[in-house]
Design a protein around this motif. Sequence first.
Motif, PDB file in Angstrom:
ATOM      1  N   ARG A 106       0.830  -1.205   0.000  1.00 43.62           N
ATOM      2  CA  ARG A 106       0.000   0.000   0.000  1.00 43.62           C
ATOM      3  C   ARG A 106       0.858   1.247   0.000  1.00 43.62           C
ATOM      4  O   ARG A 106       0.580   2.200  -0.699  1.00 43.62           O
ATOM      5  CB  ARG A 106      -0.939   0.032   1.188  1.00 43.62           C
ATOM      6  CG  ARG A 106      -1.924   1.213   1.068  1.00 43.62           C
ATOM      7  CD  ARG A 106      -2.821   1.365   2.222  1.00 43.62           C
ATOM      8  NE  ARG A 106      -2.049   1.957   3.322  1.00 43.62           N
ATOM      9  CZ  ARG A 106      -2.552   2.219   4.503  1.00 43.62           C
ATOM     10  NH1 ARG A 106      -3.794   1.924   4.772  1.00 43.62           N
ATOM     11  NH2 ARG A 106      -1.820   2.754   5.433  1.00 43.62           N
ATOM     12  N   ARG A 142      -2.180   9.187  -3.323  1.00 40.65           N
ATOM     13  CA  ARG A 142      -1.966   7.774  -3.678  1.00 40.65           C
ATOM     14  C   ARG A 142      -3.219   7.179  -4.317  1.00 40.65           C
ATOM     15  O   ARG A 142      -3.137   6.460  -5.313  1.00 40.65           O
ATOM     16  CB  ARG A 142      -1.569   6.986  -2.419  1.00 40.65           C
ATOM     17  CG  ARG A 142      -1.431   5.500  -2.629  1.00 40.65           C
ATOM     18  CD  ARG A 142      -0.097   5.110  -3.203  1.00 40.65           C
ATOM     19  NE  ARG A 142       0.040   3.668  -3.169  1.00 40.65           N
ATOM     20  CZ  ARG A 142       0.361   2.927  -4.213  1.00 40.65           C
ATOM     21  NH1 ARG A 142       0.636   3.482  -5.368  1.00 40.65           N
ATOM     22  NH2 ARG A 142       0.453   1.625  -4.107  1.00 40.65           N
ATOM     23  N   ASP A 193      -3.474   8.522  -7.815  1.00 36.19           N
ATOM     24  CA  ASP A 193      -2.509   7.855  -8.695  1.00 36.19           C
ATOM     25  C   ASP A 193      -3.024   6.490  -9.153  1.00 36.19           C
ATOM     26  O   ASP A 193      -2.955   6.156 -10.339  1.00 36.19           O
ATOM     27  CB  ASP A 193      -1.164   7.672  -7.993  1.00 36.19           C
ATOM     28  CG  ASP A 193      -0.447   8.984  -7.729  1.00 36.19           C
ATOM     29  OD1 ASP A 193      -0.909  10.043  -8.209  1.00 36.19           O
ATOM     30  OD2 ASP A 193       0.580   8.944  -7.013  1.00 36.19           O
ATOM     31  N   LEU A 194      -3.524   5.702  -8.214  1.00 36.98           N
ATOM     32  CA  LEU A 194      -4.003   4.359  -8.549  1.00 36.98           C
ATOM     33  C   LEU A 194      -5.274   4.397  -9.403  1.00 36.98           C
ATOM     34  O   LEU A 194      -5.514   3.499 -10.202  1.00 36.98           O
ATOM     35  CB  LEU A 194      -4.257   3.545  -7.281  1.00 36.98           C
ATOM     36  CG  LEU A 194      -3.002   3.112  -6.527  1.00 36.98           C
ATOM     37  CD1 LEU A 194      -3.365   2.508  -5.180  1.00 36.98           C
ATOM     38  CD2 LEU A 194      -2.172   2.123  -7.353  1.00 36.98           C
ATOM     39  N   SER A 195      -6.051   5.444  -9.254  1.00 32.96           N
ATOM     40  CA  SER A 195      -7.315   5.540  -9.979  1.00 32.96           C
ATOM     41  C   SER A 195      -7.163   6.155 -11.360  1.00 32.96           C
ATOM     42  O   SER A 195      -7.873   5.774 -12.289  1.00 32.96           O
ATOM     43  CB  SER A 195      -8.322   6.393  -9.187  1.00 32.96           C
ATOM     44  OG  SER A 195      -8.550   5.854  -7.927  1.00 32.96           O
ATOM     45  N   ARG A 223       2.593   6.085 -13.134  1.00 37.86           N
ATOM     46  CA  ARG A 223       2.842   5.792 -11.714  1.00 37.86           C
ATOM     47  C   ARG A 223       4.323   5.488 -11.474  1.00 37.86           C
ATOM     48  O   ARG A 223       4.912   5.921 -10.488  1.00 37.86           O
ATOM     49  CB  ARG A 223       1.970   4.620 -11.232  1.00 37.86           C
ATOM     50  CG  ARG A 223       0.492   4.961 -11.165  1.00 37.86           C
ATOM     51  CD  ARG A 223      -0.319   3.948 -10.383  1.00 37.86           C
ATOM     52  NE  ARG A 223      -0.204   2.579 -10.811  1.00 37.86           N
ATOM     53  CZ  ARG A 223      -0.949   1.993 -11.764  1.00 37.86           C
ATOM     54  NH1 ARG A 223      -1.873   2.680 -12.406  1.00 37.86           N
ATOM     55  NH2 ARG A 223      -0.776   0.717 -12.057  1.00 37.86           N
ATOM     56  N   ASN A 271       1.067  -1.647  -8.311  1.00 36.95           N
ATOM     57  CA  ASN A 271      -0.109  -2.459  -8.592  1.00 36.95           C
ATOM     58  C   ASN A 271      -0.064  -3.049 -10.000  1.00 36.95           C
ATOM     59  O   ASN A 271      -1.059  -3.060 -10.732  1.00 36.95           O
ATOM     60  CB  ASN A 271      -1.397  -1.653  -8.372  1.00 36.95           C
ATOM     61  CG  ASN A 271      -2.597  -2.532  -8.142  1.00 36.95           C
ATOM     62  OD1 ASN A 271      -2.471  -3.663  -7.672  1.00 36.95           O
ATOM     63  ND2 ASN A 271      -3.773  -2.046  -8.485  1.00 36.95           N
TER      64      ASN A 271
END
Length: 191
Positions: A69, A138, A141-143, A150, A175
């Motif tokens: 995470r 964060r 960034d992931l979305s 990233r 991820n």
Amino acid sequence: MIILECFINNFHPLSEQSYQKVLSLAKLLKFSNKDILTKYGETPKNLFILKRGVVRSYYTDNNGKEYIRSLFTTFSASGSLGALITNKPSELTYDCLTDCELYAINYKELKKLALQDKDVSYMYANALESIFLIFESRLYDLSVLNATERYLKLKTQIPEIENIIPQYHIASYLNISAVQLSRIRKEIYSK
């Protein structure tokens, strides 16, 4: 102690008296690579401020696969903040990816001090706001960012990341799979 003082003053400059109160709560500890700071299911007591090294927080699924995470580097705070605030077991494991030096601060004592000292209270509130903004970034960034974006952002934040931790940890943080990370790196470095 200079890193600790700079870290604290980054959120709110403390008077010498207030700083000494916070300093009295801090213990400098050394950990080796793979040492665990907080285990999944354990109720933590300490918040950590990194003087040197890299720490990760991660989930483990039912099949034993790890999902990183967060990565924490020098001059950042680490620890299972949700578990510290709620005084419940951590849903994450926190461990050292390198040899580390960290200041351990008893969270309950820090919170008690924040209730007694206005300067410490301001510092604490500003630190929580900063942590919120980091997690919000964060999630964004992931979305929104693709895997290459990233990776490039991570390289901007930690330029030497590939020389510090294994590629599979970098891939997990992004991820993506290690194979996908390898392709991204090949494409970037071939240009």
